[in-house]
Design an enzyme around this catalytic site. Structure first.
Site, short mmCIF file in Angstrom:
data_model
loop_
_atom_site.label_atom_id
_atom_site.label_comp_id
_atom_site.label_asym_id
_atom_site.label_seq_id
_atom_site.Cartn_x
_atom_site.Cartn_y
_atom_site.Cartn_z
N ILE A 11 -3.45 -1.01 4.72
CA ILE A 11 -4.78 -1.35 5.21
C ILE A 11 -5.31 -2.54 4.43
O ILE A 11 -5.35 -2.53 3.19
CB ILE A 11 -5.74 -0.15 5.05
CG1 ILE A 11 -5.19 1.07 5.81
CG2 ILE A 11 -7.14 -0.51 5.53
CD1 ILE A 11 -5.74 2.39 5.31
N LYS A 12 -5.70 -3.57 5.18
CA LYS A 12 -6.18 -4.79 4.52
C LYS A 12 -7.71 -4.79 4.52
O LYS A 12 -8.34 -4.66 5.58
CB LYS A 12 -5.68 -6.00 5.33
CG LYS A 12 -5.17 -7.17 4.54
CD LYS A 12 -4.65 -8.20 5.53
CE LYS A 12 -4.08 -9.39 4.84
NZ LYS A 12 -3.78 -10.45 5.82
N VAL A 13 -8.27 -4.91 3.33
CA VAL A 13 -9.74 -4.99 3.22
C VAL A 13 -10.08 -6.26 2.45
O VAL A 13 -9.31 -6.71 1.61
CB VAL A 13 -10.34 -3.74 2.51
CG1 VAL A 13 -10.07 -2.47 3.28
CG2 VAL A 13 -9.82 -3.62 1.08
N THR A 20 -0.81 -9.33 8.86
CA THR A 20 -1.59 -9.88 9.96
C THR A 20 -3.03 -9.99 9.49
O THR A 20 -3.39 -9.49 8.42
CB THR A 20 -1.53 -8.97 11.21
OG1 THR A 20 -2.18 -7.74 10.91
CG2 THR A 20 -0.10 -8.71 11.66
N ALA A 34 -2.60 -4.48 8.29
CA ALA A 34 -3.52 -4.58 9.43
C ALA A 34 -4.93 -4.58 8.84
O ALA A 34 -5.26 -3.73 8.00
CB ALA A 34 -3.33 -3.40 10.37
#
Ligand code: E4P
Length: 217
Positions: free
Chosen positions: A82-84, A27, A56
């Site tokens: 975790i998307k960075v 997402t 996310a």
């Protein structure tokens, strides 16, 4: 090759998951906005619907903020990645979060140099955006190929997650090059099953079967 669905549409995710073809979900803030849902509620539902990683995305611009947001997002479920973003601060956050044993997806990757940094920062996934490069007359597939070569040269364990996929050809080409994962809208994944000769062949078989007057059930 793993298949991730690039969506927060829970019905579409459940349908794909039921086929056994789905390995995860990605997402981003735009996808959450389009879903019209609360990020915590919808992300939790997605995490329950699929066994694999669910990305996310953080929205802070500084490393400290990304780390804090990432830790909070990771509380949703064990399968959160975790998307960075692939910025200098995103790389710092990646190093810290991956050092804590969390899955990290470094997103918005548009160059081989960026992908090298993501791998060195300990990313679980790097997300090169194919479609957005094609949109500006660059070659998204060439980037996937360059990253594959570089990662193989050095034995980097970061998985290449081919993203911003717009066509079924992007998927076949990513597979040919050796991307580890593709993430695509569910409608694009479903189009992979379509072939006019399959439809034509089925039509012929059914017409002939009707002439036999027989039934199977
Ligand atoms: C990847 O994780 C992104 O969510 C996505 O693939 C972006 O695709 P787009 O360029 O079609 O928005």
């Amino acid at each position: 090759m793993k298949f991730f669905a690039d969506t927060a549409d829970i019905d579409a995710i459940r349908e794909l998951a039921a086929t056994g073809l789905l390995d995860g979900v990605t997402t981003n803030p735009s996808i959450i906005m389009k879903s019209g849902r609360d990020i915590w509620e919808v992300t939790k539902e997605i995490c329950e619907a699929v066994d694999g990683p669910v990305s996310a995305e953080t929205v802070a611009l500084d490393a400290e903020g990304m780390i804090a947001e990432g830790r909070k997002l990771a509380q949703i479920a064990d399968n959160i990645a975790i998307k960075v973003p692939l910025t200098w601060d995103g790389l710092k956050a990646c190093k810290v979060l991956s050092g804590e044993g969390r899955m990290v997806n470094v997103t918005l990757c548009f160059s081989a140099n960026q992908a090298i940094l993501a791998a060195k920062a300990g990313a679980t996934f790097v997300s090169p955006f194919i479609g957005r490069l094609d949109d500006i007359n660059l070659d998204g597939m060439e980037l996937i190929s360059d990253i594959r070569t570089i990662y193989d040269n050095y034995g980097f364990g970061t998985q290449i997650l081919a993203a911003s996929i717009r066509t079924v050809n992007h998927i076949a080409e990513s597979a040919r090059i050796g991307a580890d994962v593709i993430t695509a809208p569910p409608e694009v994944i479903k189009k992979m099953a379509a072939h006019p000769l399959t439809d034509k062949g089925l039509e012929g078989f059914l017409a002939d079967w009707a002439k036999t007057g027989q039934t199977i059930l």
